[in-house]
Design a protein around this motif. Sequence first.
Motif, PDB file in Angstrom:
ATOM      1  N   LEU A  85       0.836  -1.211   0.000  1.00  0.00           N
ATOM      2  CA  LEU A  85       0.000   0.000   0.000  1.00  0.00           C
ATOM      3  C   LEU A  85       0.867   1.255   0.000  1.00  0.00           C
ATOM      4  CD1 LEU A  85      -2.723  -1.103   2.574  1.00  0.00           C
ATOM      5  CD2 LEU A  85      -3.044  -0.795   0.103  1.00  0.00           C
ATOM      6  N   ALA A  86       1.935   1.235   0.768  1.00  0.00           N
ATOM      7  CA  ALA A  86       2.847   2.379   0.814  1.00  0.00           C
ATOM      8  C   ALA A  86       3.529   2.575  -0.537  1.00  0.00           C
ATOM      9  CB  ALA A  86       3.878   2.173   1.918  1.00  0.00           C
ATOM     10  N   GLN A  87       3.924   1.484  -1.172  1.00  0.00           N
ATOM     11  CA  GLN A  87       4.558   1.572  -2.489  1.00  0.00           C
ATOM     12  C   GLN A  87       3.604   2.172  -3.511  1.00  0.00           C
ATOM     13  OE1 GLN A  87       5.794  -2.515  -2.924  1.00  0.00           O
ATOM     14  NE2 GLN A  87       7.849  -2.088  -2.138  1.00  0.00           N
ATOM     15  N   GLU A  88       2.336   1.797  -3.461  1.00  0.00           N
ATOM     16  CA  GLU A  88       1.334   2.355  -4.373  1.00  0.00           C
ATOM     17  C   GLU A  88       1.243   3.871  -4.231  1.00  0.00           C
ATOM     18  OE1 GLU A  88      -2.390   0.425  -3.565  1.00  0.00           O
ATOM     19  OE2 GLU A  88      -1.658  -1.537  -4.218  1.00  0.00           O
TER      20      GLU A  88
ATOM     21  N   GLY B 267       3.789   5.756  -3.251  1.00  0.00           N
ATOM     22  CA  GLY B 267       5.117   6.322  -3.420  1.00  0.00           C
ATOM     23  C   GLY B 267       5.826   6.602  -2.104  1.00  0.00           C
ATOM     24  N   PHE B 268       5.324   6.053  -1.003  1.00  0.00           N
ATOM     25  CA  PHE B 268       5.895   6.317   0.310  1.00  0.00           C
ATOM     26  C   PHE B 268       7.192   5.554   0.569  1.00  0.00           C
ATOM     27  CE2 PHE B 268       1.468   7.401   2.224  1.00  0.00           C
ATOM     28  CZ  PHE B 268       1.501   8.648   1.608  1.00  0.00           C
ATOM     29  N   ASP B 269       7.568   4.655  -0.329  1.00  0.00           N
ATOM     30  CA  ASP B 269       8.829   3.941  -0.171  1.00  0.00           C
ATOM     31  C   ASP B 269      10.006   4.710  -0.766  1.00  0.00           C
ATOM     32  OD1 ASP B 269       7.747   3.511  -2.735  1.00  0.00           O
ATOM     33  OD2 ASP B 269       8.842   1.624  -2.974  1.00  0.00           O
ATOM     34  N   ALA B 270       9.736   5.872  -1.358  1.00  0.00           N
ATOM     35  CA  ALA B 270      10.793   6.695  -1.940  1.00  0.00           C
ATOM     36  C   ALA B 270      11.731   7.188  -0.840  1.00  0.00           C
ATOM     37  CB  ALA B 270      10.191   7.890  -2.677  1.00  0.00           C
ATOM     38  N   PRO B 271      13.034   7.241  -1.121  1.00  0.00           N
ATOM     39  CA  PRO B 271      13.986   7.699  -0.101  1.00  0.00           C
ATOM     40  C   PRO B 271      13.652   9.087   0.459  1.00  0.00           C
ATOM     41  CG  PRO B 271      15.156   6.746  -1.957  1.00  0.00           C
ATOM     42  CD  PRO B 271      13.699   6.830  -2.350  1.00  0.00           C
ATOM     43  N   SER B 272      13.034   9.919  -0.343  1.00  0.00           N
ATOM     44  CA  SER B 272      12.736  11.283   0.108  1.00  0.00           C
ATOM     45  C   SER B 272      11.492  11.393   0.989  1.00  0.00           C
ATOM     46  CB  SER B 272      12.571  12.199  -1.108  1.00  0.00           C
ATOM     47  OG  SER B 272      11.482  11.752  -1.902  1.00  0.00           O
ATOM     48  N   THR B 273      10.710  10.329   1.081  1.00  0.00           N
ATOM     49  CA  THR B 273       9.484  10.373   1.890  1.00  0.00           C
ATOM     50  C   THR B 273       9.845  10.435   3.363  1.00  0.00           C
ATOM     51  OG1 THR B 273       8.279   9.090   0.244  1.00  0.00           O
ATOM     52  CG2 THR B 273       7.309   9.217   2.437  1.00  0.00           C
TER      53      THR B 273
ATOM     54  N   ILE C 150       8.733  -0.270   5.813  1.00  0.00           N
ATOM     55  CA  ILE C 150       8.456   0.356   4.516  1.00  0.00           C
ATOM     56  C   ILE C 150       9.737   0.940   3.926  1.00  0.00           C
ATOM     57  CG2 ILE C 150       7.304   2.330   3.409  1.00  0.00           C
ATOM     58  CD1 ILE C 150       4.938   1.749   5.423  1.00  0.00           C
ATOM     59  N   LYS C 151      10.509   1.595   4.758  1.00  0.00           N
ATOM     60  CA  LYS C 151      11.713   2.291   4.275  1.00  0.00           C
ATOM     61  C   LYS C 151      12.964   1.403   4.243  1.00  0.00           C
ATOM     62  CE  LYS C 151      11.744   6.480   4.067  1.00  0.00           C
ATOM     63  NZ  LYS C 151      11.751   7.257   2.838  1.00  0.00           N
ATOM     64  N   HIS C 152      13.041   0.404   5.145  1.00  0.00           N
ATOM     65  CA  HIS C 152      14.290  -0.341   5.287  1.00  0.00           C
ATOM     66  C   HIS C 152      14.161  -1.851   5.145  1.00  0.00           C
ATOM     67  CE1 HIS C 152      15.992   3.425   6.623  1.00  0.00           C
ATOM     68  NE2 HIS C 152      15.035   3.526   7.529  1.00  0.00           N
ATOM     69  N   GLY C 153      12.946  -2.361   5.016  1.00  0.00           N
ATOM     70  CA  GLY C 153      12.775  -3.800   4.887  1.00  0.00           C
ATOM     71  C   GLY C 153      12.718  -4.491   6.231  1.00  0.00           C
ATOM     72  N   PRO C 154      12.819  -5.810   6.239  1.00  0.00           N
ATOM     73  CA  PRO C 154      12.580  -6.599   7.447  1.00  0.00           C
ATOM     74  C   PRO C 154      13.760  -6.693   8.418  1.00  0.00           C
ATOM     75  CG  PRO C 154      12.998  -8.063   5.630  1.00  0.00           C
ATOM     76  CD  PRO C 154      12.950  -6.657   5.057  1.00  0.00           C
ATOM     77  N   ARG C 155      14.929  -6.201   8.045  1.00  0.00           N
ATOM     78  CA  ARG C 155      16.102  -6.331   8.922  1.00  0.00           C
ATOM     79  C   ARG C 155      16.118  -5.225   9.965  1.00  0.00           C
ATOM     80  NH1 ARG C 155      18.968 -11.033   8.265  1.00  0.00           N
ATOM     81  NH2 ARG C 155      21.000 -10.123   8.089  1.00  0.00           N
TER      82      ARG C 155
END
Length: 96
Positions: free
Chosen positions: A24-27, A29-35, A62-67
């Motif tokens: 949902l975040a990707q849809e 554009g919230f996964d963009a580095p600038s968000t 959302i920004k960094h993945g599961p790690r």
Amino acid sequence: MSFQAYLDTIETKTGLTPRVFIALAQERGFDAPSTKAGTILAWLKEDYDLGRGHGMALVHVIKHGPRIDAKHVGTTGSHRDDSDTLWLDGKATRPS
């Protein structure tokens, strides 16, 4: 509360897994580095009534993945986790 516990509580409250929130975040554009985190937090509050703590757990995945940082693994602190990799596909499917 551990990162994983935050994600599990979010799933219980919303019925959505972290993986769904990432999509949902990707849809949007919230996964963009600038968000900024504040933008994602506002969306999560408005659409899902999630507070800052739970929202920040989702911001992380959302920004960094599961790690997550290994400093939170196996410690005695309040944010300790059993693994440095979060399970994003729902509580019911998490391996034991």
